[in-house]
Design an enzyme around this catalytic site. Structure first.
Site, PDB file in Angstrom:
ATOM      1  N   ASP A  11      22.015  27.227 -51.329  1.00 21.32           N
ATOM      2  CA  ASP A  11      20.930  26.676 -52.777  1.00 21.32           C
ATOM      3  C   ASP A  11      21.844  26.713 -54.001  1.00 21.32           C
ATOM      4  OD1 ASP A  11      19.105  26.280 -54.423  1.00 21.32           O
ATOM      5  OD2 ASP A  11      17.469  26.752 -53.134  1.00 21.32           O
ATOM      6  N   GLY A 103      12.240  34.407 -58.026  1.00 26.38           N
ATOM      7  CA  GLY A 103      11.162  34.749 -56.865  1.00 26.38           C
ATOM      8  C   GLY A 103      11.566  34.731 -56.069  1.00 26.38           C
ATOM      9  N   TYR A 227      14.644  43.917 -44.117  1.00 27.94           N
ATOM     10  CA  TYR A 227      13.976  42.507 -43.521  1.00 27.94           C
ATOM     11  C   TYR A 227      14.597  41.401 -45.017  1.00 27.94           C
ATOM     12  CZ  TYR A 227      12.143  38.263 -43.062  1.00 27.94           C
ATOM     13  OH  TYR A 227      11.932  37.144 -43.083  1.00 27.94           O
ATOM     14  N   LYS A 230      14.411  34.468 -45.717  1.00 24.30           N
ATOM     15  CA  LYS A 230      15.179  33.539 -45.215  1.00 24.30           C
ATOM     16  C   LYS A 230      16.043  33.401 -45.845  1.00 24.30           C
ATOM     17  CE  LYS A 230      10.866  33.107 -43.376  1.00 24.30           C
ATOM     18  NZ  LYS A 230      10.306  34.530 -43.187  1.00 24.30           N
TER      19      LYS A 230
HETATM   20  P1  13P Z   1      14.283  27.973 -50.467  1.00 22.36           P
HETATM   21  O1  13P Z   1      14.640  29.332 -49.717  1.00 22.36           O
HETATM   22  O2  13P Z   1      15.015  26.549 -50.136  1.00 22.36           O
HETATM   23  O3  13P Z   1      14.794  27.883 -51.773  1.00 22.36           O
HETATM   24  O4  13P Z   1      12.810  27.771 -50.430  1.00 22.36           O
HETATM   25  C1  13P Z   1      12.104  28.688 -51.978  1.00 22.36           C
HETATM   26  C2  13P Z   1      10.895  28.835 -52.006  1.00 22.36           C
HETATM   27  O5  13P Z   1      10.231  29.496 -52.240  1.00 22.36           O
HETATM   28  C3  13P Z   1      10.272  27.369 -51.437  1.00 22.36           C
HETATM   29  O6  13P Z   1       8.678  27.596 -51.119  1.00 22.36           O
HETATM   30 MG    MG Z   2      15.683  27.280 -54.025  1.00 18.14          MG
HETATM   31 MG    MG Z   3      15.957  25.868 -49.358  1.00 20.14          MG
HETATM   32 MG    MG Z   4      16.767  29.078 -49.214  1.00 12.48          MG
END
Ligand code: 13P
Ligand code: MG
Ligand code: MG
Ligand code: MG
Ligand code: 13P
Length: 366
Positions: A11, A103, A227, A230
């Site tokens: 991303d 963030g 951790y 994601k």
């Molecule tokens: P991504 O990991 O897809 O950039 O999403 C981050 C996020 O905070 C979605 O609300």
């Molecule tokens: Mg993103």
């Molecule tokens: Mg993403």
């Molecule tokens: Mg992501």
């Protein structure tokens, strides 16, 4: 001669918010990969996106973890990030460098799934790309594809699948791995991979050692004992002739299983399989998406793809997913919609606890 399929994703910025990769970024990636095709680093490639993640699907003769192939992908992302910065896209360079705050926990780098194999007389290969979730989101569908006889009829009726598959599982917290055989050790396997935030299926093999599937787990496995958030994952799955049939490989996605991710990477929500065109996670930044692309790999060229979830047979799954999204959303900031605090990517809890600390009264005397 062997063929390698490498899927490298990142991303590097999106419009608007965390929704969709900008076409200009994909065009830049296309330009860089076309260059690598010309110099012979790559044999072929296909670029797609799932939500705000760009997925570079590449074939070549250089094996896994090849420096030139990886540099090509990294260069593509770096150059596209320049455009993302010019356009002030959201989270420009999010998964590459740490100079733009979005963030999120900063990425260590792009995610990667790779496999090298000797092509069969005909070699169907499926690439799955997810957004708004984590590598553990593949645990359930990959398990069902390769180990669940109620999903994969071939495990019962096809002699070439009947002996089952071996699963390589990463413990992303302790930075350890273990290989478990199915069906023999199925309950042990499930005991681990049911913990999707900790135990992640990395690879699946036939019992003769031939590679069957590979999943990106990159960021998570890099930092042991900590951790690290994601990382919208990708997976490569081989189908037919000794592997599950194409239809058996997509069947688990007819169930909109609950995964971690969604808004701010901090919520559980139902997976929604869509076409490439509909991979636009908008509602509450979701629900989480998966795209499936079916190729034939032919002399290291990519024939296809077929957009696998662009099938009205998945309309009901999408409806179910949307209904489940409405249901779980009504929990607002309560678990099990909101993730347990230790798994939350954005957490205000330490600040709240610090503020309230002096006001907590000891109850031991009472
Ligand atoms: P991504 O990991 O897809 O950039 O999403 C981050 C996020 O905070 C979605 O609300
Ligand atoms: Mg993103
Ligand atoms: Mg993403
Ligand atoms: Mg992501
Ligand atoms: P066809 O008869 O359409 O080739 O299908 C064979 C098959 O095994 C489908 O799973």
């Amino acid at each position: 001669m062997k063929t390698t399929v490498s899927v490298i994703k990142a991303d590097i910025g999106s419009v608007s918010g965390h929704c969709v990769s900008h076409p200009a970024l994909m065009e830049k990636c296309d330009e860089v990969l076309a260059g690598a095709l010309e110099t012979g680093i790559l044999e072929d490639y296909y670029i797609t996106r799932c939500g705000d993640d760009i997925d570079l699907i590449m074939t070549h003769r250089n094996g896994e973890l090849n420096e030139e192939v990886h540099r090509t992908a990294y260069d593509a992302f770096i150059q596209a990030t320049e455009i993302a910065r010019d356009l002030k896209l959201y989270g420009a360079g999010q998964d590459l460098l740490s100079d733009t705050f979005s963030g999120n926990v900063k990425g260590m780098g792009p995610g990667c799934a790779e496999m090298e194999f000797k092509e069969r007389p005909s070699d169907p290969v499926i690439v799955y790309c997810m957004d708004k979730t984590e590598p553990g989101a593949f645990n359930l569908p990959i398990f069902k594809i390769f180990a669940d006889p109620f999903n994969t009829a071939g495990l019962v009726i096809d002699p070439s699948l009947h002996e089952g598959f071996s699963f390589e599982v990463f413990d992303v917290m302790e930075h350890k791995k273990v290989v478990l055989d199915c069906p023999e050790e199925m309950y042990d396997l499930l005991a681990l991979i049911g913990s999707t935030g900790r135990y992640v299926i990395k690879r699946v093999f036939k019992k003769n050692g031939e590679i069957a599937a590979a999943v990106s787990t990159d960021k998570l496995n890099l930092l042991a004992g900590e951790y690290v958030g994601k990382d919208d994952p990708v997976a490569i799955v081989r189908a037919q002739s000794g592997f599950p049939a194409n239809g058996e490989c997509v069947e688990p996605f007819a169930f909109p299983h609950m995964v971690s991710g969604w808004m701010r990477g901090s919520h559980n929500g139902p997976m929604m399989p869509t076409s490439q065109e509909e991979a636009n996670p908008i509602r509450f930044d979701g629900p989480p998406r998966v795209v499936g692309l079916g190729f034939q790999v032919t002399d290291a060229k990519l024939v296809g793809p077929v957009d696998l979830f662009d099938d009205p047979a998945f309309d009901e799954t999408r409806r179910q997913s949307a209904n489940l999204a409405s249901y779980i959303r009504r929990h607002g900031p309560f678990e099990p919609h909101r993730l347990p605090s230790e798994e939350m990517e954005y957490t205000s809890l330490p600040g709240v606890m610090e503020k309230l600390e002096p006001r907590f009264e000891d109850m031991d005397e009472e």
